[in-house]
Design a protein around this motif. Structure first.
Motif, PDB file in Angstrom:
ATOM      1  N   ASP A 212     -33.457  -8.626 -23.758  1.00 44.39           N
ATOM      2  CA  ASP A 212     -34.014  -7.286 -23.924  1.00 44.39           C
ATOM      3  C   ASP A 212     -33.461  -6.329 -22.857  1.00 44.39           C
ATOM      4  OD1 ASP A 212     -35.489  -8.078 -26.094  1.00 44.39           O
ATOM      5  OD2 ASP A 212     -37.352  -8.396 -24.977  1.00 44.39           O
ATOM      6  N   LEU A 213     -33.357  -6.852 -21.619  1.00 44.65           N
ATOM      7  CA  LEU A 213     -32.803  -6.035 -20.534  1.00 44.65           C
ATOM      8  C   LEU A 213     -31.351  -5.662 -20.817  1.00 44.65           C
ATOM      9  CD1 LEU A 213     -34.150  -7.623 -17.216  1.00 44.65           C
ATOM     10  CD2 LEU A 213     -34.521  -5.293 -18.027  1.00 44.65           C
ATOM     11  N   ILE A 214     -30.574  -6.624 -21.303  1.00 46.41           N
ATOM     12  CA  ILE A 214     -29.166  -6.366 -21.615  1.00 46.41           C
ATOM     13  C   ILE A 214     -29.044  -5.308 -22.709  1.00 46.41           C
ATOM     14  CG2 ILE A 214     -27.056  -7.383 -22.571  1.00 46.41           C
ATOM     15  CD1 ILE A 214     -27.865 -10.016 -21.206  1.00 46.41           C
ATOM     16  N   GLU A 215     -29.918  -5.418 -23.719  1.00 46.17           N
ATOM     17  CA  GLU A 215     -29.896  -4.426 -24.801  1.00 46.17           C
ATOM     18  C   GLU A 215     -30.230  -3.031 -24.269  1.00 46.17           C
ATOM     19  OE1 GLU A 215     -32.640  -5.941 -27.680  1.00 46.17           O
ATOM     20  OE2 GLU A 215     -31.135  -7.217 -28.662  1.00 46.17           O
ATOM     21  N   GLN A 216     -31.210  -2.961 -23.355  1.00 48.47           N
ATOM     22  CA  GLN A 216     -31.585  -1.685 -22.767  1.00 48.47           C
ATOM     23  C   GLN A 216     -30.439  -1.114 -21.935  1.00 48.47           C
ATOM     24  OE1 GLN A 216     -35.209  -1.807 -20.471  1.00 48.47           O
ATOM     25  NE2 GLN A 216     -35.006   0.320 -19.784  1.00 48.47           N
ATOM     26  N   TYR A 217     -29.771  -1.988 -21.170  1.00 46.45           N
ATOM     27  CA  TYR A 217     -28.630  -1.574 -20.350  1.00 46.45           C
ATOM     28  C   TYR A 217     -27.508  -1.033 -21.226  1.00 46.45           C
ATOM     29  CZ  TYR A 217     -24.086  -2.392 -18.091  1.00 46.45           C
ATOM     30  OH  TYR A 217     -22.794  -2.284 -17.636  1.00 46.45           O
ATOM     31  N   GLU A 218     -27.178  -1.755 -22.312  1.00 47.22           N
ATOM     32  CA  GLU A 218     -26.104  -1.319 -23.198  1.00 47.22           C
ATOM     33  C   GLU A 218     -26.446   0.013 -23.863  1.00 47.22           C
ATOM     34  OE1 GLU A 218     -25.524  -4.591 -25.864  1.00 47.22           O
ATOM     35  OE2 GLU A 218     -24.016  -5.538 -24.561  1.00 47.22           O
ATOM     36  N   SER A 219     -27.718   0.168 -24.254  1.00 48.01           N
ATOM     37  CA  SER A 219     -28.147   1.396 -24.907  1.00 48.01           C
ATOM     38  C   SER A 219     -28.025   2.587 -23.955  1.00 48.01           C
ATOM     39  CB  SER A 219     -29.589   1.251 -25.378  1.00 48.01           C
ATOM     40  OG  SER A 219     -30.076   2.481 -25.895  1.00 48.01           O
ATOM     41  N   GLU A 220     -28.516   2.430 -22.734  1.00 51.05           N
ATOM     42  CA  GLU A 220     -28.456   3.523 -21.761  1.00 51.05           C
ATOM     43  C   GLU A 220     -27.020   3.824 -21.361  1.00 51.05           C
ATOM     44  OE1 GLU A 220     -31.059   3.075 -18.437  1.00 51.05           O
ATOM     45  OE2 GLU A 220     -32.828   2.688 -19.684  1.00 51.05           O
ATOM     46  N   SER A 221     -26.189   2.783 -21.274  1.00 49.23           N
ATOM     47  CA  SER A 221     -24.785   2.986 -20.913  1.00 49.23           C
ATOM     48  C   SER A 221     -24.061   3.767 -21.999  1.00 49.23           C
ATOM     49  CB  SER A 221     -24.100   1.637 -20.685  1.00 49.23           C
ATOM     50  OG  SER A 221     -24.678   0.953 -19.603  1.00 49.23           O
ATOM     51  N   ASN A 222     -24.348   3.433 -23.252  1.00 51.49           N
ATOM     52  CA  ASN A 222     -23.706   4.141 -24.369  1.00 51.49           C
ATOM     53  C   ASN A 222     -24.147   5.599 -24.414  1.00 51.49           C
ATOM     54  OD1 ASN A 222     -22.236   1.930 -25.316  1.00 51.49           O
ATOM     55  ND2 ASN A 222     -23.940   1.180 -26.550  1.00 51.49           N
ATOM     56  N   GLN A 223     -25.442   5.833 -24.135  1.00 57.71           N
ATOM     57  CA  GLN A 223     -25.962   7.194 -24.143  1.00 57.71           C
ATOM     58  C   GLN A 223     -25.358   8.050 -23.034  1.00 57.71           C
ATOM     59  OE1 GLN A 223     -30.238   7.044 -24.064  1.00 57.71           O
ATOM     60  NE2 GLN A 223     -30.380   5.941 -26.009  1.00 57.71           N
ATOM     61  N   SER A 224     -25.099   7.403 -21.886  1.00 60.79           N
ATOM     62  CA  SER A 224     -24.539   8.148 -20.750  1.00 60.79           C
ATOM     63  C   SER A 224     -23.023   8.272 -20.832  1.00 60.79           C
ATOM     64  CB  SER A 224     -24.926   7.466 -19.433  1.00 60.79           C
ATOM     65  OG  SER A 224     -24.353   6.166 -19.356  1.00 60.79           O
ATOM     66  N   GLY A 225     -22.422   7.621 -21.836  1.00 55.77           N
ATOM     67  CA  GLY A 225     -20.985   7.742 -22.033  1.00 55.77           C
ATOM     68  C   GLY A 225     -20.135   6.848 -21.165  1.00 55.77           C
ATOM     69  N   GLU A 226     -20.736   5.788 -20.606  1.00 60.67           N
ATOM     70  CA  GLU A 226     -19.956   4.860 -19.791  1.00 60.67           C
ATOM     71  C   GLU A 226     -18.904   4.178 -20.659  1.00 60.67           C
ATOM     72  OE1 GLU A 226     -21.804   2.058 -17.209  1.00 60.67           O
ATOM     73  OE2 GLU A 226     -23.441   3.425 -16.688  1.00 60.67           O
ATOM     74  N   SER A 227     -17.668   4.121 -20.123  1.00 61.91           N
ATOM     75  CA  SER A 227     -16.564   3.573 -20.911  1.00 61.91           C
ATOM     76  C   SER A 227     -16.551   2.056 -20.927  1.00 61.91           C
ATOM     77  CB  SER A 227     -15.223   4.084 -20.355  1.00 61.91           C
ATOM     78  OG  SER A 227     -15.096   3.742 -18.983  1.00 61.91           O
ATOM     79  N   THR A 228     -17.088   1.439 -19.878  1.00 63.07           N
ATOM     80  CA  THR A 228     -17.078  -0.021 -19.803  1.00 63.07           C
ATOM     81  C   THR A 228     -18.468  -0.554 -19.533  1.00 63.07           C
ATOM     82  OG1 THR A 228     -16.557   0.051 -17.434  1.00 63.07           O
ATOM     83  CG2 THR A 228     -14.696  -0.111 -18.967  1.00 63.07           C
ATOM     84  N   ILE A 229     -18.792  -1.655 -20.165  1.00 61.07           N
ATOM     85  CA  ILE A 229     -20.050  -2.369 -19.946  1.00 61.07           C
ATOM     86  C   ILE A 229     -19.693  -3.735 -19.391  1.00 61.07           C
ATOM     87  CG2 ILE A 229     -22.065  -3.384 -21.069  1.00 61.07           C
ATOM     88  CD1 ILE A 229     -21.959  -1.109 -23.081  1.00 61.07           C
ATOM     89  N   SER A 230     -20.191  -4.057 -18.207  1.00 63.05           N
ATOM     90  CA  SER A 230     -19.776  -5.276 -17.523  1.00 63.05           C
ATOM     91  C   SER A 230     -20.937  -5.926 -16.800  1.00 63.05           C
ATOM     92  CB  SER A 230     -18.671  -4.954 -16.511  1.00 63.05           C
ATOM     93  OG  SER A 230     -19.186  -4.097 -15.493  1.00 63.05           O
ATOM     94  N   VAL A 231     -20.695  -7.138 -16.319  1.00 60.76           N
ATOM     95  CA  VAL A 231     -21.711  -7.851 -15.560  1.00 60.76           C
ATOM     96  C   VAL A 231     -22.055  -7.084 -14.291  1.00 60.76           C
ATOM     97  CG1 VAL A 231     -22.217  -9.959 -14.254  1.00 60.76           C
ATOM     98  CG2 VAL A 231     -21.068 -10.113 -16.468  1.00 60.76           C
ATOM     99  N   ASN A 232     -21.012  -6.586 -13.598  1.00 56.67           N
ATOM    100  CA  ASN A 232     -21.255  -5.808 -12.382  1.00 56.67           C
ATOM    101  C   ASN A 232     -22.063  -4.550 -12.673  1.00 56.67           C
ATOM    102  OD1 ASN A 232     -20.123  -7.406 -10.389  1.00 56.67           O
ATOM    103  ND2 ASN A 232     -18.082  -6.531 -10.624  1.00 56.67           N
ATOM    104  N   GLY A 233     -21.724  -3.900 -13.784  1.00 55.54           N
ATOM    105  CA  GLY A 233     -22.473  -2.713 -14.180  1.00 55.54           C
ATOM    106  C   GLY A 233     -23.923  -3.048 -14.477  1.00 55.54           C
ATOM    107  N   PHE A 234     -24.136  -4.202 -15.103  1.00 56.40           N
ATOM    108  CA  PHE A 234     -25.496  -4.659 -15.410  1.00 56.40           C
ATOM    109  C   PHE A 234     -26.279  -4.915 -14.134  1.00 56.40           C
ATOM    110  CE2 PHE A 234     -28.300  -8.339 -16.783  1.00 56.40           C
ATOM    111  CZ  PHE A 234     -29.257  -7.527 -17.395  1.00 56.40           C
TER     112      PHE A 234
END
Length: 222
Positions: free
Chosen positions: A11-33
């Motif tokens: 659930d946390l990963i899904e929330q992270y991916e959703s917020e990252s996509n909304q903010s326009g982050e180009s990469t989603i990674s473990v470090n970013g998480f």
């Protein structure tokens, strides 16, 4: 196996991916998480609020922060004085100016003074000392002939290199017993403060108007 914990993590990963996509982050990674989790930790989950002298009598955290910053500046200066003892350097600002010229290349006198957050009269004195020592040289700017640019000379590089061992010792001592992670967090916090204060400093507001101007700006931000 604790499947509830696994579901919570998903659930946390899904929330992270959703917020990252909304903010326009180009990469989603473990470090970013990991950074995302750290930035979302509530105050209650962090270490207990530290104690400080005078806290029980109402002394504010702002007062403590200001005092400690002043103290740290004095500690750093004492180590710097030791690092240049017996050399041709007069003050720690002398080698700081040289280090900046070495790192960033030639620049105008005012650019160098502003980079070191110095008042113009004091900054000019430092530059004149460096010119007298033949550690820097000046020449007309190719962009604006009315101004001059300065650069570090070979003699300046040699003077800096001769002292760098002790200078590195001093900078290492100043960070004391902080762990690597604590140093990284301190850099983040100091950068945040610097990013706030630098634009104000660059406005060259007169001392008699500075507090009023910044206070009014803070009120408009609330």
């Amino acid at each position: 196996m604790d499947y509830k914990l696994l579901k919570d993590i998903i659930d946390l990963i899904e929330q992270y991916e959703s917020e990252s996509n909304q903010s326009g982050e180009s990469t989603i990674s473990v470090n970013g998480f990991k950074h995302w989790i750290a930035s979302n930790i509530s105050t209650s989950e962090l270490e207990n609020e530290p104690d400080w002298e005078g806290k029980d009598k109402g002394r504010s955290p702002e007062s403590v922060i200001n005092t400690l910053i002043v103290h740290m500046n004095r500690y750093a200066k004492s180590y710097s004085k030791s690092a240049i003892f017996g050399s041709d350097f007069s003050t720690q600002e002398d080698f700081i100016f040289l280090i900046n010229l070495k790192a960033f290349g030639e620049m105008t006198k005012m650019e160098l003074i502003k980079k070191n957050v110095q008042e113009k009269p004091a900054g000019m004195q430092i530059i004149n000392r460096l010119i007298a020592q033949k550690w820097v040289e000046q020449k007309p700017s190719t962009v604006d002939r009315r101004s001059k640019v300065i650069s570090i000379t070979q003699q300046g590089l040699e003077a800096l290199e001769n002292q760098m061992g002790k200078i590195r010792q001093a900078t290492t001592i100043v960070t004391g017993n902080l762990t690597h992670n604590e140093k990284m967090e301190l850099i983040r916090l100091l950068n945040k403060l610097n990013d706030y204060h630098l634009p104000i400093y660059e406005q060259n507001i007169e001392p008699e108007n500075l507090l009023k101007s910044v206070t009014n700006e803070l009120k408009t931000e609330v």
